[in-house]
Scaffold this motif. Structure first.
Motif, PDB file in Angstrom:
ATOM      1  N   ASP A 185     -29.337  -5.712  22.063  1.00  0.00           N
ATOM      2  CA  ASP A 185     -30.013  -6.526  23.072  1.00  0.00           C
ATOM      3  C   ASP A 185     -29.439  -7.937  23.095  1.00  0.00           C
ATOM      4  O   ASP A 185     -29.171  -8.489  24.162  1.00  0.00           O
ATOM      5  CB  ASP A 185     -31.514  -6.563  22.787  1.00  0.00           C
ATOM      6  CG  ASP A 185     -32.259  -7.392  23.804  1.00  0.00           C
ATOM      7  OD1 ASP A 185     -32.153  -7.085  25.014  1.00  0.00           O
ATOM      8  OD2 ASP A 185     -32.958  -8.349  23.394  1.00  0.00           O
ATOM      9  N   ARG A 186     -29.221  -8.505  21.903  1.00  0.00           N
ATOM     10  CA  ARG A 186     -28.633  -9.854  21.835  1.00  0.00           C
ATOM     11  C   ARG A 186     -27.216  -9.867  22.407  1.00  0.00           C
ATOM     12  O   ARG A 186     -26.830 -10.806  23.102  1.00  0.00           O
ATOM     13  CB  ARG A 186     -28.635 -10.365  20.403  1.00  0.00           C
ATOM     14  CG  ARG A 186     -30.006 -10.847  19.930  1.00  0.00           C
ATOM     15  CD  ARG A 186     -29.923 -11.658  18.641  1.00  0.00           C
ATOM     16  NE  ARG A 186     -29.278 -10.939  17.552  1.00  0.00           N
ATOM     17  CZ  ARG A 186     -29.910 -10.159  16.674  1.00  0.00           C
ATOM     18  NH1 ARG A 186     -31.208  -9.999  16.755  1.00  0.00           N
ATOM     19  NH2 ARG A 186     -29.240  -9.555  15.710  1.00  0.00           N
ATOM     20  N   MET A 187     -26.447  -8.826  22.117  1.00  0.00           N
ATOM     21  CA  MET A 187     -25.078  -8.752  22.656  1.00  0.00           C
ATOM     22  C   MET A 187     -25.113  -8.668  24.181  1.00  0.00           C
ATOM     23  O   MET A 187     -24.316  -9.319  24.867  1.00  0.00           O
ATOM     24  CB  MET A 187     -24.329  -7.552  22.076  1.00  0.00           C
ATOM     25  CG  MET A 187     -23.964  -7.726  20.635  1.00  0.00           C
ATOM     26  SD  MET A 187     -22.909  -6.447  19.890  1.00  0.00           S
ATOM     27  CE  MET A 187     -23.193  -4.990  20.805  1.00  0.00           C
ATOM     28  N   THR A 188     -26.021  -7.878  24.709  1.00  0.00           N
ATOM     29  CA  THR A 188     -26.141  -7.756  26.159  1.00  0.00           C
ATOM     30  C   THR A 188     -26.525  -9.089  26.774  1.00  0.00           C
ATOM     31  O   THR A 188     -25.947  -9.514  27.777  1.00  0.00           O
ATOM     32  CB  THR A 188     -27.199  -6.688  26.521  1.00  0.00           C
ATOM     33  OG1 THR A 188     -26.806  -5.442  25.954  1.00  0.00           O
ATOM     34  CG2 THR A 188     -27.346  -6.539  28.012  1.00  0.00           C
ATOM     35  N   GLN A 189     -27.496  -9.760  26.169  1.00  0.00           N
ATOM     36  CA  GLN A 189     -27.920 -11.064  26.704  1.00  0.00           C
ATOM     37  C   GLN A 189     -26.785 -12.084  26.638  1.00  0.00           C
ATOM     38  O   GLN A 189     -26.597 -12.850  27.583  1.00  0.00           O
ATOM     39  CB  GLN A 189     -29.139 -11.582  25.926  1.00  0.00           C
ATOM     40  CG  GLN A 189     -29.746 -12.818  26.523  1.00  0.00           C
ATOM     41  CD  GLN A 189     -30.205 -12.584  27.960  1.00  0.00           C
ATOM     42  OE1 GLN A 189     -30.879 -11.603  28.243  1.00  0.00           O
ATOM     43  NE2 GLN A 189     -29.832 -13.459  28.868  1.00  0.00           N
ATOM     44  N   THR A 190     -26.029 -12.072  25.546  1.00  0.00           N
ATOM     45  CA  THR A 190     -24.900 -13.005  25.437  1.00  0.00           C
ATOM     46  C   THR A 190     -23.857 -12.707  26.500  1.00  0.00           C
ATOM     47  O   THR A 190     -23.310 -13.638  27.121  1.00  0.00           O
ATOM     48  CB  THR A 190     -24.272 -12.887  24.027  1.00  0.00           C
ATOM     49  OG1 THR A 190     -25.264 -13.230  23.059  1.00  0.00           O
ATOM     50  CG2 THR A 190     -23.071 -13.818  23.886  1.00  0.00           C
ATOM     51  N   THR A 191     -23.577 -11.439  26.738  1.00  0.00           N
ATOM     52  CA  THR A 191     -22.611 -11.062  27.777  1.00  0.00           C
ATOM     53  C   THR A 191     -23.084 -11.523  29.154  1.00  0.00           C
ATOM     54  O   THR A 191     -22.301 -12.066  29.945  1.00  0.00           O
ATOM     55  CB  THR A 191     -22.393  -9.526  27.785  1.00  0.00           C
ATOM     56  OG1 THR A 191     -21.946  -9.134  26.500  1.00  0.00           O
ATOM     57  CG2 THR A 191     -21.396  -9.129  28.839  1.00  0.00           C
ATOM     58  N   ILE A 192     -24.365 -11.340  29.429  1.00  0.00           N
ATOM     59  CA  ILE A 192     -24.920 -11.789  30.714  1.00  0.00           C
ATOM     60  C   ILE A 192     -24.809 -13.298  30.823  1.00  0.00           C
ATOM     61  O   ILE A 192     -24.430 -13.825  31.900  1.00  0.00           O
ATOM     62  CB  ILE A 192     -26.380 -11.316  30.867  1.00  0.00           C
ATOM     63  CG1 ILE A 192     -26.409  -9.799  31.062  1.00  0.00           C
ATOM     64  CG2 ILE A 192     -27.068 -12.028  32.027  1.00  0.00           C
ATOM     65  CD1 ILE A 192     -27.790  -9.190  30.980  1.00  0.00           C
ATOM     66  N   ASP A 193     -25.103 -14.017  29.766  1.00  0.00           N
ATOM     67  CA  ASP A 193     -25.009 -15.480  29.784  1.00  0.00           C
ATOM     68  C   ASP A 193     -23.578 -15.941  30.032  1.00  0.00           C
ATOM     69  O   ASP A 193     -23.343 -16.914  30.762  1.00  0.00           O
ATOM     70  CB  ASP A 193     -25.522 -16.068  28.459  1.00  0.00           C
ATOM     71  CG  ASP A 193     -27.029 -15.927  28.305  1.00  0.00           C
ATOM     72  OD1 ASP A 193     -27.724 -15.621  29.305  1.00  0.00           O
ATOM     73  OD2 ASP A 193     -27.511 -16.085  27.162  1.00  0.00           O
ATOM     74  N   ILE A 194     -22.615 -15.244  29.431  1.00  0.00           N
ATOM     75  CA  ILE A 194     -21.208 -15.621  29.615  1.00  0.00           C
ATOM     76  C   ILE A 194     -20.763 -15.362  31.053  1.00  0.00           C
ATOM     77  O   ILE A 194     -20.057 -16.179  31.655  1.00  0.00           O
ATOM     78  CB  ILE A 194     -20.311 -14.852  28.617  1.00  0.00           C
ATOM     79  CG1 ILE A 194     -20.550 -15.350  27.211  1.00  0.00           C
ATOM     80  CG2 ILE A 194     -18.832 -14.968  29.005  1.00  0.00           C
ATOM     81  CD1 ILE A 194     -19.893 -14.512  26.132  1.00  0.00           C
ATOM     82  N   LEU A 195     -21.164 -14.248  31.609  1.00  0.00           N
ATOM     83  CA  LEU A 195     -20.732 -13.871  32.963  1.00  0.00           C
ATOM     84  C   LEU A 195     -21.491 -14.598  34.049  1.00  0.00           C
ATOM     85  O   LEU A 195     -21.009 -14.691  35.176  1.00  0.00           O
ATOM     86  CB  LEU A 195     -20.893 -12.353  33.144  1.00  0.00           C
ATOM     87  CG  LEU A 195     -20.010 -11.491  32.244  1.00  0.00           C
ATOM     88  CD1 LEU A 195     -20.329 -10.023  32.447  1.00  0.00           C
ATOM     89  CD2 LEU A 195     -18.536 -11.768  32.505  1.00  0.00           C
ATOM     90  N   ALA A 196     -22.655 -15.121  33.740  1.00  0.00           N
ATOM     91  CA  ALA A 196     -23.477 -15.771  34.780  1.00  0.00           C
ATOM     92  C   ALA A 196     -23.037 -17.176  35.071  1.00  0.00           C
ATOM     93  O   ALA A 196     -22.239 -17.799  34.580  1.00  0.00           O
ATOM     94  CB  ALA A 196     -24.932 -15.788  34.347  1.00  0.00           C
TER      95      ALA A 196
END
Length: 75
Positions: free
Chosen positions: A64-75
């Protein structure tokens, strides 16, 4: 990858919960004469199921943390 990690963690949590339920069922039959129950073994089984559940939950949290970090990077 993250989705499969979440699915693996969720499956691990499900298996651990099933192990705990089976152990609790055996303990509930203790002393009834219906089944020979070793309480020491069941205590160990309960502790192992708890540890397995915690490990699987940690996998889900990490994914979940990895997914959130990926979303934060791409957003």
């Amino acid at each position: 990858m993250t989705i499969s990690a979440i699915a693996s963690g969720a499956a691990g949590m499900h298996r651990a919960a099933a192990r705990l339920e089976a152990s609790a069922s055996r303990v509930a039959r203790f002393g009834t004469g219906l089944q020979d129950v070793d309480l020491t073994t069941e205590m160990v089984e309960t502790m192992m199921a708890q540890t397995d559940f915690k490990a699987a939950a940690t996998v889900v949290r990490a994914a979940d943390r990895m997914t959130q970090t990926t979303i934060d990077i791409l957003a």
